[in-house]
Design a protein around this motif. Structure first.
Motif, PDB file in Angstrom:
ATOM      1  N   LEU A  45      30.085  70.727  49.224  1.00 40.41           N
ATOM      2  CA  LEU A  45      30.064  72.027  49.899  1.00 40.41           C
ATOM      3  C   LEU A  45      28.649  72.611  49.895  1.00 40.41           C
ATOM      4  O   LEU A  45      28.202  73.203  50.876  1.00 40.41           O
ATOM      5  N   ALA A  46      27.941  72.456  48.783  1.00 37.16           N
ATOM      6  CA  ALA A  46      26.569  72.952  48.699  1.00 37.16           C
ATOM      7  C   ALA A  46      25.668  72.256  49.703  1.00 37.16           C
ATOM      8  O   ALA A  46      24.766  72.874  50.284  1.00 37.16           O
ATOM      9  N   SER A  47      25.915  70.963  49.932  1.00 38.22           N
ATOM     10  CA  SER A  47      25.098  70.237  50.905  1.00 38.22           C
ATOM     11  C   SER A  47      25.332  70.759  52.314  1.00 38.22           C
ATOM     12  O   SER A  47      24.413  70.771  53.135  1.00 38.22           O
ATOM     13  N   TYR A  48      26.554  71.207  52.615  1.00 38.86           N
ATOM     14  CA  TYR A  48      26.826  71.786  53.929  1.00 38.86           C
ATOM     15  C   TYR A  48      26.005  73.051  54.154  1.00 38.86           C
ATOM     16  O   TYR A  48      25.660  73.393  55.285  1.00 38.86           O
ATOM     17  N   ALA A  49      25.704  73.760  53.065  1.00 40.38           N
ATOM     18  CA  ALA A  49      24.988  75.031  53.159  1.00 40.38           C
ATOM     19  C   ALA A  49      23.498  74.896  52.853  1.00 40.38           C
ATOM     20  O   ALA A  49      22.795  75.909  52.791  1.00 40.38           O
ATOM     21  N   ASP A  50      23.017  73.664  52.647  1.00 39.86           N
ATOM     22  CA  ASP A  50      21.609  73.433  52.301  1.00 39.86           C
ATOM     23  C   ASP A  50      21.200  74.217  51.056  1.00 39.86           C
ATOM     24  O   ASP A  50      20.115  74.805  50.997  1.00 39.86           O
TER      25      ASP A  50
ATOM     26  N   ASP B  89      27.208  81.785  44.114  1.00 45.24           N
ATOM     27  CA  ASP B  89      27.946  81.995  45.356  1.00 45.24           C
ATOM     28  C   ASP B  89      27.157  81.469  46.537  1.00 45.24           C
ATOM     29  O   ASP B  89      25.924  81.548  46.555  1.00 45.24           O
ATOM     30  N   PHE B  90      27.867  80.952  47.516  1.00 42.05           N
ATOM     31  CA  PHE B  90      27.268  80.617  48.801  1.00 42.05           C
ATOM     32  C   PHE B  90      28.385  80.551  49.830  1.00 42.05           C
ATOM     33  O   PHE B  90      29.579  80.622  49.492  1.00 42.05           O
ATOM     34  N   ALA B  91      28.018  80.451  51.088  1.00 37.90           N
ATOM     35  CA  ALA B  91      28.996  80.284  52.157  1.00 37.90           C
ATOM     36  C   ALA B  91      28.629  79.037  52.938  1.00 37.90           C
ATOM     37  O   ALA B  91      27.448  78.686  53.062  1.00 37.90           O
ATOM     38  N   CYS B  92      29.641  78.355  53.452  1.00 38.65           N
ATOM     39  CA  CYS B  92      29.380  77.115  54.168  1.00 38.65           C
ATOM     40  C   CYS B  92      30.428  76.884  55.244  1.00 38.65           C
ATOM     41  O   CYS B  92      31.528  77.452  55.193  1.00 38.65           O
TER      42      CYS B  92
ATOM     43  N   PHE C  74      33.835  79.125  54.796  1.00 40.69           N
ATOM     44  CA  PHE C  74      34.349  79.587  53.514  1.00 40.69           C
ATOM     45  C   PHE C  74      33.250  80.254  52.707  1.00 40.69           C
ATOM     46  O   PHE C  74      32.085  79.853  52.768  1.00 40.69           O
ATOM     47  N   ARG C  75      33.632  81.265  51.958  1.00 43.92           N
ATOM     48  CA  ARG C  75      32.777  81.777  50.884  1.00 43.92           C
ATOM     49  C   ARG C  75      33.154  81.006  49.625  1.00 43.92           C
ATOM     50  O   ARG C  75      34.340  80.900  49.286  1.00 43.92           O
TER      51      ARG C  75
ATOM     52  N   SER D  63      25.598  88.685  49.741  1.00 41.54           N
ATOM     53  CA  SER D  63      25.582  87.664  48.686  1.00 41.54           C
ATOM     54  C   SER D  63      26.981  87.045  48.563  1.00 41.54           C
ATOM     55  O   SER D  63      27.803  87.496  47.758  1.00 41.54           O
ATOM     56  N   PRO D  64      27.266  86.009  49.371  1.00 43.53           N
ATOM     57  CA  PRO D  64      26.416  85.373  50.390  1.00 43.53           C
ATOM     58  C   PRO D  64      26.705  85.956  51.775  1.00 43.53           C
ATOM     59  O   PRO D  64      27.562  86.832  51.917  1.00 43.53           O
TER      60      PRO D  64
END
Length: 379
Positions: free
Chosen positions: A75-80, A92-95, A103-104, A182-183
């Motif tokens: 999931l983190a890779s989708y959001a760079d 936290d991040f969103a992707c 998704f958040r 955030s995010p």
């Protein structure tokens, strides 16, 4: 282990990344199809989803610790997301998950293992009618200055209501809208307005710096995901006073509690001045509660709406009149479009949307609500 190293290791292990991807897609697609708002993934537990406010375990095998770690990294890779951010114990991040949606994501550790909570972000942005936000809230789009708050408990749709408000501005007015989140949750396609969407930790160090920076970015509207500190609130209030529209959220049950919380951001000796400033700057408050729909599993929105009026301003300025704020909202229905939670709950019972027990449980004054229903009181 870094994201790249994780993927390389998994690829050399017989295609485990693909198996993880397929399993994750099945979980997410099935959860969304069932109407889930949140998906919980924890090591050594089956996935859990939140549906209409209640948690329900899925009929699914327990998740291995390595699976949850791989999902987090994927999931983190989708959001760079930079690799160093994943070394934190929580974040936290969103992707955007391909073929599923946006998704958040909150990642954290528990019992020394990785865990995730994913919240689905609706697309496209729902409009006011779909959300059941009162039409009077559309008046807020005409503002050129002032403070607008959306309040309520976590999971009651505050972010979605604000996204719907910003999208309406986007459709109707030519404005520069700066968001500090955030995010970043909702991504806006620009129509008449332009957006600068800044994510804390990615585009700006913190909310305070984001607010200071926003004032130099020629903004018309500023959206702050949540105001948490007195310093952030003071900058936001000053921005509203300086000729910008500032929109944010507060965790408060209703308008009176939101105003009281803002006043108590300041020491006792400064509160009279703050009351004056707040009375002038506060343009509107939408407070939200999701309640069980009658005869259905879904929940629907109940609101309290405060709009600026001379009586409301007097209640904010004078602490001796503050208890009369609810009465000011009741009496301002026809002229200003304001209403209390209990007013709307009574109408929802009469319209057959909710039952009396649900209304009483959600009411600010349960005994007064029951009495009003028995007397057939109308507003």
């Amino acid at each position: 282990m870094s994201v790249a190293a994780t993927i390389q290791e998994s690829n050399s292990g017989g295609g485990s990344i693909q198996r993880v991807t397929d399993a994750l897609l099945r979980i997410l697609k099935g959860s969304l199809a069932a109407g889930a708002s949140d998906v919980h993934l924890r090591a050594k537990h089956a996935p859990i989803v939140r549906m209409e406010g209640s948690l329900r375990p899925l009929d699914h095998p327990e998740l291995p610790p390595r699976f949850v770690e791989l999902v987090r990294d994927m999931l983190a890779s989708y959001a760079d997301i930079p690799e160093e951010r994943l070394q934190a114990k929580q974040g936290d991040f969103a992707c955007e998950v391909p073929d599923v949606g946006r998704f958040r994501v909150h990642f954290y550790r528990q019992n020394n293992t990785a865990a995730l909570v994913l919240r689905a972000i609706p697309s496209p942005v729902p409009d006011f009618a779909t959300l059941r936000v009162p039409p009077v809230a559309k008046r807020l789009t005409a503002l050129d200055r002032g403070l607008v708050l959306v309040t309520g408990a976590t999971g009651n749709g505050k972010s979605t209501t604000i996204a719907s408000l910003l999208e309406l501005v986007n459709q109707e007015r030519s404005k520069h809208i700066v968001t500090i989140e955030s995010p970043v949750e909702y991504l806006f396609e620009e129509y008449r307005s332009t957006f600068s969407q800044r994510e804390v930790g990615r585009d700006v160090d913190d909310v305070r710096q984001g607010l200071i920076g926003a004032l130099r970015e020629d903004p018309d509207w500023i959206f702050v995901g949540e105001i948490r500190t007195p310093d952030e609130f003071d900058i936001a209030l000053s921005a509203a006073e300086a000729g910008h529209v500032v929109v944010s959220t507060l965790h408060a049950q209703d308008s009176a509690r939101a105003i009281s919380r803002m006043i108590h951001f300041y020491p006792e000796g400064h509160r009279d001045t703050l009351r004056q400033r707040l009375a002038d700057a506060l343009a509107g408050v939408i407070s939200q509660r999701l309640v069980q729909r009658r005869g259905a599993k879904e929940r629907i929105l109940a609101t309290e709406v405060l709009m600026r009026s001379p009586t409301v301003q007097d209640c904010i300025r004078d602490p001796n009149r503050f208890r009369g704020l609810g009465q000011a909202l009741e009496s301002g229905t026809s002229e200003y479009g304001t209403h209390t939670f209990d007013q709307q709950l009574i109408q929802m019972v009469r319209d057959g949307l909710i039952d009396e027990n649900t209304a009483r449980a959600a009411a600010s004054s349960p005994n007064d609500l029951v009495r009003a229903l028995k007397m057939g009181k109308r507003y």
